[in-house]
Write an enzyme that holds these catalytic residues in place. Structure first.
Site, mmCIF file in Angstrom:
data_model
loop_
_atom_site.group_PDB
_atom_site.id
_atom_site.type_symbol
_atom_site.label_atom_id
_atom_site.label_comp_id
_atom_site.label_asym_id
_atom_site.label_seq_id
_atom_site.Cartn_x
_atom_site.Cartn_y
_atom_site.Cartn_z
ATOM 1 C CE LYS A 74 27.406 39.584 73.663
ATOM 2 N NZ LYS A 74 27.855 39.220 72.317
ATOM 3 C CG ASN A 75 25.258 36.516 71.791
ATOM 4 O OD1 ASN A 75 25.674 37.666 71.615
ATOM 5 N ND2 ASN A 75 26.053 35.523 72.150
ATOM 6 C CB CYS A 129 37.394 37.876 65.845
ATOM 7 S SG CYS A 129 36.753 37.499 67.477
ATOM 8 N NE ARG A 144 33.408 34.947 65.840
ATOM 9 C CZ ARG A 144 32.782 35.674 66.763
ATOM 10 N NH1 ARG A 144 33.469 36.446 67.562
ATOM 11 N NH2 ARG A 144 31.477 35.642 66.847
ATOM 12 N NE ARG A 187 32.380 43.376 72.116
ATOM 13 C CZ ARG A 187 32.800 42.862 70.971
ATOM 14 N NH1 ARG A 187 34.068 42.604 70.781
ATOM 15 N NH2 ARG A 187 31.941 42.588 70.010
HETATM 16 C C1 EPZ Z 1 27.563 33.468 67.747
HETATM 17 O O1 EPZ Z 1 28.653 33.927 66.969
HETATM 18 C C2 EPZ Z 1 27.672 34.231 69.054
HETATM 19 N N1 EPZ Z 1 27.541 35.669 68.799
HETATM 20 C C3 EPZ Z 1 29.013 33.926 69.720
HETATM 21 O O2 EPZ Z 1 29.025 34.596 70.988
HETATM 22 C C4 EPZ Z 1 29.122 32.427 69.956
HETATM 23 O O3 EPZ Z 1 30.384 32.133 70.490
HETATM 24 C C5 EPZ Z 1 28.941 31.681 68.614
HETATM 25 O O4 EPZ Z 1 27.688 32.060 68.007
HETATM 26 C C6 EPZ Z 1 28.950 30.175 68.797
HETATM 27 O O5 EPZ Z 1 27.917 29.801 69.668
HETATM 28 C C7 EPZ Z 1 26.308 36.175 68.561
HETATM 29 O O6 EPZ Z 1 25.312 35.470 68.554
HETATM 30 C C8 EPZ Z 1 26.231 37.652 68.316
HETATM 31 P P1 EPZ Z 1 29.082 30.952 64.429
HETATM 32 P P2 EPZ Z 1 28.723 33.546 65.394
HETATM 33 O O7 EPZ Z 1 28.773 31.557 63.109
HETATM 34 O O8 EPZ Z 1 27.370 33.402 64.839
HETATM 35 C C9 EPZ Z 1 32.554 29.368 61.652
HETATM 36 C C10 EPZ Z 1 29.859 35.996 72.643
HETATM 37 O O9 EPZ Z 1 30.774 35.742 73.431
HETATM 38 N N2 EPZ Z 1 31.888 30.116 60.574
HETATM 39 O O10 EPZ Z 1 28.073 30.040 65.043
HETATM 40 O O11 EPZ Z 1 29.674 34.499 64.761
HETATM 41 C C11 EPZ Z 1 33.100 30.285 62.743
HETATM 42 O O12 EPZ Z 1 34.390 30.763 62.394
HETATM 43 C C12 EPZ Z 1 30.012 35.621 71.184
HETATM 44 O O13 EPZ Z 1 28.756 36.516 72.957
HETATM 45 C C13 EPZ Z 1 32.405 30.013 59.283
HETATM 46 O O14 EPZ Z 1 33.396 29.322 59.033
HETATM 47 O O15 EPZ Z 1 29.393 32.116 65.461
HETATM 48 C C14 EPZ Z 1 33.129 29.378 63.947
HETATM 49 O O16 EPZ Z 1 34.309 28.608 63.924
HETATM 50 C C15 EPZ Z 1 31.422 35.185 70.872
HETATM 51 N N3 EPZ Z 1 31.781 30.713 58.291
HETATM 52 C C16 EPZ Z 1 31.906 28.468 63.734
HETATM 53 O O17 EPZ Z 1 31.573 28.574 62.337
HETATM 54 C C17 EPZ Z 1 30.676 31.494 58.521
HETATM 55 O O18 EPZ Z 1 30.151 32.088 57.561
HETATM 56 C C18 EPZ Z 1 30.679 28.880 64.554
HETATM 57 O O19 EPZ Z 1 30.507 30.248 64.334
HETATM 58 C C19 EPZ Z 1 30.180 31.584 59.838
HETATM 59 C C20 EPZ Z 1 30.792 30.886 60.849
#
Ligand code: EPZ
Length: 418
Positions: free
Chosen positions: A22-23, A116, A121, A398
């Protein structure tokens, strides 16, 4: 609202297949916006988030033809460079259209995702990166408006913290920018590499995907391509834990063992037997005794945060105390209270969850709160004594395609109640 009814106690045996990721499919679908030619994606899982992304692309102006797990995309022109709140609030990964829209049409209007279940996030790093590439960003009425009337120009983007979709968004923005873009402190997840592979097939010039420094030389235009999505490592990992927690003998097929290395190593430390029968399978066998082993989530190749909830369910059945530390998201322990309702002994202390075991679980009525928490409740229910009813399983739909059919196919007593 659909529910799962699960009667625990069956050891899972046999073979269980993994779908496409999915991701990885989500950014790949967004990448179709970068060209007016046809992009064909194979092994796209038919899960709720994918259907949401397809709907968003149609609103933007993409023709989307779905045939089983194959999706054919064609965006001859961008009709509406927008991602409306109605869609974004149901799937935050909609922010993945931000970079491609600005790159292709010079503008984008994307709703801020909002909160969320698992954490704030924000997407400030996506915005920061686009500004570095020359976009002008305004935020108003809950939307981000990005404009780059003269196109984007290459720049060095150093992410304050590792972000998976932030890396993917910026990679897609940079492929049509003038000059070189360097992404530093980039995410190394396999899904980032898979997206880069697709973009390179479309004519992009990208080096270093899979490392923390990605170099992109902008090109004039991209052309169509055909690509098969990688296996879903989180689904595969979920099934490995299912085999371990039920003390069964389960072979997870059509997966990429290398992508679940951290989990396999942890399972072996817990006393679970994990072998690799061939290049795309992993076999897990319960050995009757599970040891508690501490675990800390980290960015890839560390232990995936998306497998933390599943691992916690396993540790409720292990001997000793396991300290689980969640370093990626600030509120990703909601499954703990539901597991506790089933009899688990879990104490939360900030980023730590202390799990004492083994504690026999008993079936109960529980509520799913987010995608991966739902999976951990299914795992707990598979080993619990008696019947568990899990409500709000739309969360699990999802990211897992027909999980109840797959698990029933290897002996689980699980059914969906509509
Ligand atoms: C991706 O989300 C995945 N989703 C998530 O999977 C996964 O948990 C996550 O990466 C971590 O591996 C998809 O790929 C669609 P991040 P993403 O940006 O990209 C902070 C699932 O269950 N952050 O790597 O949204 C954020 O809050 C989902 O399939 C900022 O602060 O995660 C988090 O604490 C859930 N500012 C950390 O970084 C930003 O602009 C990592 O988030 C972006 C992120």
């Amino acid at each position: 609202m659909d529910k799962f009814v699960i009667t625990g106690g069956a050891a899972l045996r046999g073979e269980i297949p993994t779908n496409g990721s999915k991701n990885s499919a989500l950014p790949a679908l967004a990448a179709g916006l970068l060209t007016d030619e046809a992009v064909t994606l194979h092994r796209v899982p038919r899960v709720r988030d994918i259907r949401t992304m397809e709907r968003l692309l149609v609103d933007i102006g993409t023709t989307v033809d779905v045939e089983g797990e194959t999706v054919r995309l064609r965006t001859e022109r961008i009709l509406s460079p927008e991602a409306p709140y109605e869609l974004v609030k149901t799937m935050r990964a909609s922010s993945l259209v931000l970079g491609p829209l600005v790159a292709r049409s010079g503008r984008a209007r994307v709703s801020l995702p909002g909160g969320c279940a698992i954490g704030a996030r924000p997407i400030n790093l996506h915005i920061f990166g686009l500004e570095q590439l020359g976009a002008t960003i305004n935020q108003a009425h809950g939307y981000i408006e990005a404009v780059a009337p003269d196109g984007l120009r290459g720049a060095v983007v150093h992410f304050d913290r590792i972000t998976v979709t932030g890396t993917e968004d910026l990679m897609m923005a940079a492929v049509l920018a003038r000059g070189e873009t360097v992404l530093r402190n980039a995410a190394r997840e396999p899904e980032v590499v898979d997206l880069a592979d697709l973009l390179i097939k479309m004519g992009a010039n990208i080096e270093g995907a899979g490392t923390s420094t990605i170099r992109i030389q902008g090109v004039e235009r991209l052309h169509g391509a055909e690509h098969t999505i990688i296996a879903d490592r989180i689904e595969a990992g979920t099934f490995l834990v299912a085999g371990a927690i039920t003390g069964g003998d389960l072979t997870v097929t059509r997966c990429n063992p290398e992508h679940v290395g951290a989990l396999v190593s942890k399972l072996q430390q817990c006393g679970v037997e994990v072998t690799q029968p061939d290049a795309t399978s992993l076999r897990v066998r319960g050995t009757g005794r599970l040891r508690s082993v501490d675990m800390t989530t980290e960015e890839y190749p560390g232990f995936a945060t998306d497998l933390q909830a599943q691992y916690m369910a396993l540790m409720t059945q292990a001997e000793g105390i396991a300290i689980i530390v969640e370093t990626i998201f600030e509120n990703r322990f909601m499954h703990a209270q539901e597991l506790a309702r089933m009899g688990a002994n879990i104490r939360l202390d900030g980023k730590q969850a202390i799990v004492a075991g083994p504690h026999a679980l008993t079936g109960a009525g529980v509520i799913a709160s987010d995608l991966r928490a739902s999976a951990s409740l299914v795992l707990g229910a598979l080993v619990a004594k008696g019947e568990t009813v899990i409500d709000r399983v739309y969360h699990i739909d999802r990211g897992y395609e027909k999980i109840e059919t797959k698990l029933a196919g290897v002996g689980a007593k699980i059914r969906r109640v509509v």
